[in-house]
Design a protein around this motif. Structure first.
Motif, PDB file in Angstrom:
ATOM      1  N   PHE A 120       0.787  -1.091   0.118  1.00  0.00           N
ATOM      2  CA  PHE A 120       0.094   0.029   0.010  1.00  0.00           C
ATOM      3  C   PHE A 120       0.983   1.093  -0.118  1.00  0.00           C
ATOM      4  O   PHE A 120       0.686   2.173  -0.728  1.00  0.00           O
ATOM      5  N   ILE A 121       1.722   1.200   0.945  1.00  0.00           N
ATOM      6  CA  ILE A 121       2.605   2.741   1.099  1.00  0.00           C
ATOM      7  C   ILE A 121       3.563   2.710  -0.104  1.00  0.00           C
ATOM      8  O   ILE A 121       3.829   3.865  -0.521  1.00  0.00           O
ATOM      9  N   SER A 122       3.985   1.626  -0.722  1.00  0.00           N
ATOM     10  CA  SER A 122       5.230   1.893  -1.676  1.00  0.00           C
ATOM     11  C   SER A 122       4.231   2.331  -2.726  1.00  0.00           C
ATOM     12  O   SER A 122       4.473   3.362  -3.672  1.00  0.00           O
ATOM     13  N   GLU A 123       3.092   1.635  -3.328  1.00  0.00           N
ATOM     14  CA  GLU A 123       2.313   2.105  -4.402  1.00  0.00           C
ATOM     15  C   GLU A 123       1.800   3.216  -4.229  1.00  0.00           C
ATOM     16  O   GLU A 123       1.608   4.149  -5.398  1.00  0.00           O
ATOM     17  N   GLU A 124       1.260   3.995  -3.395  1.00  0.00           N
ATOM     18  CA  GLU A 124       0.683   5.210  -3.058  1.00  0.00           C
ATOM     19  C   GLU A 124       1.922   6.161  -2.992  1.00  0.00           C
ATOM     20  O   GLU A 124       1.475   7.150  -3.517  1.00  0.00           O
ATOM     21  N   SER A 125       3.042   6.019  -2.614  1.00  0.00           N
ATOM     22  CA  SER A 125       4.094   6.935  -2.624  1.00  0.00           C
ATOM     23  C   SER A 125       4.308   7.173  -4.130  1.00  0.00           C
ATOM     24  O   SER A 125       4.688   8.191  -4.760  1.00  0.00           O
ATOM     25  N   THR A 126       4.344   5.956  -4.816  1.00  0.00           N
ATOM     26  CA  THR A 126       4.975   5.921  -6.278  1.00  0.00           C
ATOM     27  C   THR A 126       3.754   6.721  -7.160  1.00  0.00           C
ATOM     28  O   THR A 126       3.934   7.576  -8.232  1.00  0.00           O
ATOM     29  N   ALA A 127       2.540   6.585  -6.763  1.00  0.00           N
ATOM     30  CA  ALA A 127       1.268   7.314  -7.325  1.00  0.00           C
ATOM     31  C   ALA A 127       1.570   8.871  -7.197  1.00  0.00           C
ATOM     32  O   ALA A 127       1.259   9.502  -8.240  1.00  0.00           O
ATOM     33  N   VAL A 128       2.014   9.305  -6.033  1.00  0.00           N
ATOM     34  CA  VAL A 128       1.847  10.611  -5.863  1.00  0.00           C
ATOM     35  C   VAL A 128       2.935  11.081  -6.748  1.00  0.00           C
ATOM     36  O   VAL A 128       2.924  12.329  -7.368  1.00  0.00           O
ATOM     37  N   MET A 129       4.170  10.519  -6.654  1.00  0.00           N
ATOM     38  CA  MET A 129       5.317  11.146  -7.416  1.00  0.00           C
ATOM     39  C   MET A 129       5.113  11.083  -8.930  1.00  0.00           C
ATOM     40  O   MET A 129       5.455  12.270  -9.603  1.00  0.00           O
ATOM     41  N   SER A 130       4.448   9.891  -9.203  1.00  0.00           N
ATOM     42  CA  SER A 130       4.001   9.946 -10.920  1.00  0.00           C
ATOM     43  C   SER A 130       2.987  11.175 -11.363  1.00  0.00           C
ATOM     44  O   SER A 130       3.367  11.620 -12.387  1.00  0.00           O
ATOM     45  N   LEU A 131       2.078  11.390 -10.369  1.00  0.00           N
ATOM     46  CA  LEU A 131       1.245  12.306 -10.788  1.00  0.00           C
ATOM     47  C   LEU A 131       1.481  13.830 -10.823  1.00  0.00           C
ATOM     48  O   LEU A 131       1.485  14.611 -11.792  1.00  0.00           O
ATOM     49  N   VAL A 132       2.432  14.131  -9.462  1.00  0.00           N
ATOM     50  CA  VAL A 132       2.868  15.566  -9.552  1.00  0.00           C
ATOM     51  C   VAL A 132       4.164  15.834 -10.467  1.00  0.00           C
ATOM     52  O   VAL A 132       4.497  16.885 -10.895  1.00  0.00           O
ATOM     53  N   GLN A 133       4.692  14.841 -10.854  1.00  0.00           N
ATOM     54  CA  GLN A 133       5.820  15.047 -12.113  1.00  0.00           C
ATOM     55  C   GLN A 133       5.249  14.944 -13.485  1.00  0.00           C
ATOM     56  O   GLN A 133       6.131  14.708 -14.376  1.00  0.00           O
ATOM     57  N   SER A 134       3.807  14.809 -13.543  1.00  0.00           N
ATOM     58  CA  SER A 134       3.404  14.558 -15.051  1.00  0.00           C
ATOM     59  C   SER A 134       2.579  15.893 -15.466  1.00  0.00           C
ATOM     60  O   SER A 134       2.626  16.992 -14.633  1.00  0.00           O
ATOM     61  N   ASP A 135       2.062  15.993 -16.444  1.00  0.00           N
ATOM     62  CA  ASP A 135       1.023  16.885 -17.084  1.00  0.00           C
ATOM     63  C   ASP A 135      -0.505  16.550 -16.561  1.00  0.00           C
ATOM     64  O   ASP A 135      -1.238  17.439 -17.174  1.00  0.00           O
ATOM     65  N   VAL A 136      -0.805  15.580 -15.818  1.00  0.00           N
ATOM     66  CA  VAL A 136      -2.220  15.213 -15.723  1.00  0.00           C
ATOM     67  C   VAL A 136      -3.075  16.387 -15.266  1.00  0.00           C
ATOM     68  O   VAL A 136      -4.109  16.563 -15.687  1.00  0.00           O
ATOM     69  N   PHE A 137      -2.526  17.145 -14.169  1.00  0.00           N
ATOM     70  CA  PHE A 137      -3.249  18.099 -13.592  1.00  0.00           C
ATOM     71  C   PHE A 137      -3.346  19.494 -14.571  1.00  0.00           C
ATOM     72  O   PHE A 137      -4.446  20.394 -14.390  1.00  0.00           O
ATOM     73  N   ASP A 138      -2.494  19.524 -15.584  1.00  0.00           N
ATOM     74  CA  ASP A 138      -2.583  20.432 -16.643  1.00  0.00           C
ATOM     75  C   ASP A 138      -3.982  20.261 -17.626  1.00  0.00           C
ATOM     76  O   ASP A 138      -4.592  20.834 -18.057  1.00  0.00           O
ATOM     77  N   VAL A 139      -3.869  18.828 -18.034  1.00  0.00           N
ATOM     78  CA  VAL A 139      -4.570  18.444 -18.979  1.00  0.00           C
ATOM     79  C   VAL A 139      -6.086  18.296 -18.254  1.00  0.00           C
ATOM     80  O   VAL A 139      -7.122  18.277 -18.839  1.00  0.00           O
ATOM     81  N   PHE A 140      -6.156  17.638 -16.917  1.00  0.00           N
ATOM     82  CA  PHE A 140      -7.395  17.301 -16.133  1.00  0.00           C
ATOM     83  C   PHE A 140      -7.680  18.605 -14.825  1.00  0.00           C
ATOM     84  O   PHE A 140      -7.391  17.882 -13.699  1.00  0.00           O
ATOM     85  N   PRO A 141      -7.557  19.603 -15.239  1.00  0.00           N
ATOM     86  CA  PRO A 141      -7.388  20.505 -13.798  1.00  0.00           C
ATOM     87  C   PRO A 141      -8.701  20.296 -12.765  1.00  0.00           C
ATOM     88  O   PRO A 141      -8.601  20.585 -11.681  1.00  0.00           O
ATOM     89  N   ASP A 142      -9.745  19.627 -13.167  1.00  0.00           N
ATOM     90  CA  ASP A 142     -10.714  19.380 -12.313  1.00  0.00           C
ATOM     91  C   ASP A 142     -10.691  17.935 -11.648  1.00  0.00           C
ATOM     92  O   ASP A 142     -11.712  17.458 -10.946  1.00  0.00           O
ATOM     93  N   LEU A 143      -9.605  17.364 -12.035  1.00  0.00           N
ATOM     94  CA  LEU A 143      -9.667  15.852 -11.331  1.00  0.00           C
ATOM     95  C   LEU A 143      -9.303  16.017 -10.015  1.00  0.00           C
ATOM     96  O   LEU A 143      -8.851  16.598  -9.526  1.00  0.00           O
ATOM     97  N   LYS A 144     -10.046  14.982  -9.278  1.00  0.00           N
ATOM     98  CA  LYS A 144      -9.923  15.015  -7.681  1.00  0.00           C
ATOM     99  C   LYS A 144      -9.270  13.800  -7.286  1.00  0.00           C
ATOM    100  O   LYS A 144      -9.713  12.843  -7.546  1.00  0.00           O
ATOM    101  N   VAL A 145      -8.346  13.791  -6.715  1.00  0.00           N
ATOM    102  CA  VAL A 145      -7.503  12.421  -6.320  1.00  0.00           C
ATOM    103  C   VAL A 145      -7.363  12.479  -4.788  1.00  0.00           C
ATOM    104  O   VAL A 145      -6.537  13.594  -4.191  1.00  0.00           O
ATOM    105  N   VAL A 146      -7.687  11.543  -4.305  1.00  0.00           N
ATOM    106  CA  VAL A 146      -7.549  10.999  -2.539  1.00  0.00           C
ATOM    107  C   VAL A 146      -6.388  10.217  -2.582  1.00  0.00           C
ATOM    108  O   VAL A 146      -6.810   8.915  -3.128  1.00  0.00           O
ATOM    109  N   VAL A 147      -5.299  10.459  -1.595  1.00  0.00           N
ATOM    110  CA  VAL A 147      -4.269   9.334  -1.558  1.00  0.00           C
ATOM    111  C   VAL A 147      -4.628   8.836   0.042  1.00  0.00           C
ATOM    112  O   VAL A 147      -4.525   9.720   0.870  1.00  0.00           O
TER     113      VAL A 147
END
Length: 355
Positions: free
Chosen positions: A207-234
Motif C-alpha cells: 500500500f505505502i510503496s504504491e501510493e508513494s509511487t502514485a503521488v510522485m508519478s502524478l505530480v511529475q506529470s501533466d495530468v493536472f494541466d490536462v485535467f484541472p478538475d480531477l480530484k485525487v485522494v491518496v
C-alpha cells in the motif's frame, strides 16, 4: 462543527459467503459461469442485482454491524469500497475479475440502499493487468448511472506486485481515458493499492510503496494541466511522501523546468488521515495543510484494534485529530467533513436526497 463527519475511506463488511464466491470464481476460472449454486440471479425488489450472491436481508444485518462500528467513533457517513486485498486484478481470465467487481459493487449498493444516510458507495473498477483501462468503463458507468456511487477506487498496480515495471504510472497517458470519465462524472478517485502476491513485501507495505509511487508519478506529470478538475485522494497519509518531503524538495524539484515548488505540487492532491499515531497525523497536516486533508479511518479494517487492552481504538482518528493542540476548529471542520462534501458533489446530492 463540520456539516457532517464524513469518512472517505471505509471498506465493505460482508458475510463469508461473499468471499466464498470469490474462491469459486478463482477455482473454476469461470468455466461454470458466474452463478454460485444456491443463490438466485437477482434480488427481488431491489432492482439493481446482477449476481445475487448474498440475500439482501443478510447484507442488511452486516450493514447494521458496520454502522455500529461507525457509531462508536461518531462518524455520520462513510464511503465504502471493497476490501482491497480481495480485488484480484492480476487473475486470469479477465471475466472473473469483472464478475467479482460486479458482485462486490452490488453488495455495497444493497447496503447503501438500506442506509443511504450512513453509507455511500465507491466503485471498484475491474482493472485487468495487461489490458487497456477502457475495460472498466461499462462497470464504471453502471455504478454511476444505476447504483448512484459517488467515487471510484483505483489500484495503481493491477499486476499486484507480479510485474510493477510493466504497469504505467498514474501520470502516464494510459490512464487518461479514465481521468476523462472521472471528470465528466465528477468522481474523485481514491488511489488505493490492492492485492500483493510479491514475496518481497506484505500487503500493508505494498500500500505505502504504491501510493508513494502514485503521488510522485502524478505530480511529475501533466495530468493536472490536462485535467484541472480531477480530484485525487491518496489514503494512508499519502504513503511516504509527506514524511520525506525534505528529500523530494531538492532531489526531484529544484532547478527543473516544471516550475513552482514540490510543496505546491503535492497540494494538487488530497490525503486521508488513515494513520494511527498522533505524530504522523500532526506532521501530515503541517506539511500538506488542513484544506487538503480529508478524514479517513479504514474502519473497520487493519486499524480496528485496541492500542492496548485498556487504551482506545487505534482507528478513533477523529479523537486523535481533536487532541492535537495546533488544530483549530476551522482545521477540524475542513478535515472531518467539509472538504469531503465539497470534492464529492455526488455525495452531497445523495445525502440531500436521503434527507
Amino acid at each position: 462543527m463540520p456539516r457532517k463527519i464524513v469518512d472517505v475511506h471505509g471498506h465493505l463488511v460482508a458475510p463469508a459467503e461473499l468471499y466464498a464466491y470469490r474462491e469459486f470464481l478463482i477455482g473454476s476460472r469461470g468455466h461454470y459461469g458466474r452463478r454460485l449454486k444456491g443463490f438466485s440471479e437477482s434480488r427481488e425488489g431491489l432492482g439493481h442485482g446482477r449476481t445475487g450472491v448474498i440475500p439482501p436481508e443478510e447484507l442488511k444485518h452486516f450493514a447494521e454491524e458496520h454502522i455500529a462500528w461507525l457509531d462508536k467513533v461518531g462518524t455520520d457517513v462513510q464511503l465504502v469500497s471493497a476490501r482491497p486485498y480481495s480485488l484480484m486484478h492480476s487473475e486470469k481470465p479477465a471475466r472473473i475479475v469483472h464478475w467479482w467487481a460486479q458482485a462486490v459493487n452490488d453488495a455495497i449498493a444493497t447496503q447503501v440502499q438500506f442506509y443511504p444516510q450512513r453509507l455511500q458507495g465507491i466503485c471498484n473498477l475491474p482493472l485487468v493487468w495487461g489490458e487497456p483501462v477502457s475495460v472498466v468503463f461499462e462497470e464504471l458507468e453502471r455504478c454511476v448511472n444505476e447504483l448512484g456511487f459517488v467515487g471510484v477506487l483505483v489500484n495503481p498496480d493491477p499486476s499486484e506486485g507480479r510485474a510493477p515495471m510493466e504497469v504505467p504510472g498514474l501520470g502516464d497517458e494510459y490512464w487518461y481515458p479514465l481521468y476523462e470519465k472521472l471528470v465528466e462524472y465528477q468522481l474523485p478517485m481514491l488511489v488505493h493499492s490492492c492485492g500483493c502476491v510479491s514475496l518481497r513485501e506484505n500487503q500493508s507495505l505494498h500500500f505505502i510503496s504504491e501510493e508513494s509511487t502514485a503521488v510522485m508519478s502524478l505530480v511529475q506529470s501533466d495530468v493536472f494541466d490536462v485535467f484541472p478538475d480531477l480530484k485525487v485522494v491518496v489514503p494512508h497519509g499519502g504513503g511516504a511522501i509527506p514524511y520525506q518531503v525534505g528529500r523530494f524538495r531538492g532531489t526531484y524539484w529544484q532547478g527543473t523546468e516544471r516550475g513552482g515548488t514540490f510543496d505546491e505540487a503535492i497540494r494538487k492532491l488530497y490525503y486521508d488521515t488513515c494513520l494511527y499515531s498522533e505524530e504522523a497525523l500532526a506532521l501530515l497536516v503541517k506539511v500538506i495543510g488542513s484544506d487538503r486533508v480529508v478524514f479517513g479511518t479504514e474502519r473497520p479494517g487493519d486499524g480496528s484494534h485496541k492500542k492496548t487492552p485498556t487504551a482506545g481504538w487505534a482507528d478513533d482518528i477523529a479523537g486523535v485529530l481533536r487532541g492535537i493542540p495546533a488544530h483549530s476548529e476551522q482545521d477540524l471542520d475542513l478535515m472531518l467533513g467539509d472538504t469531503a462534501l465539497d470534492i464529492y458533489p455526488r455525495l452531497r446530492k445523495n445525502l440531500e436526497a436521503a434527507g
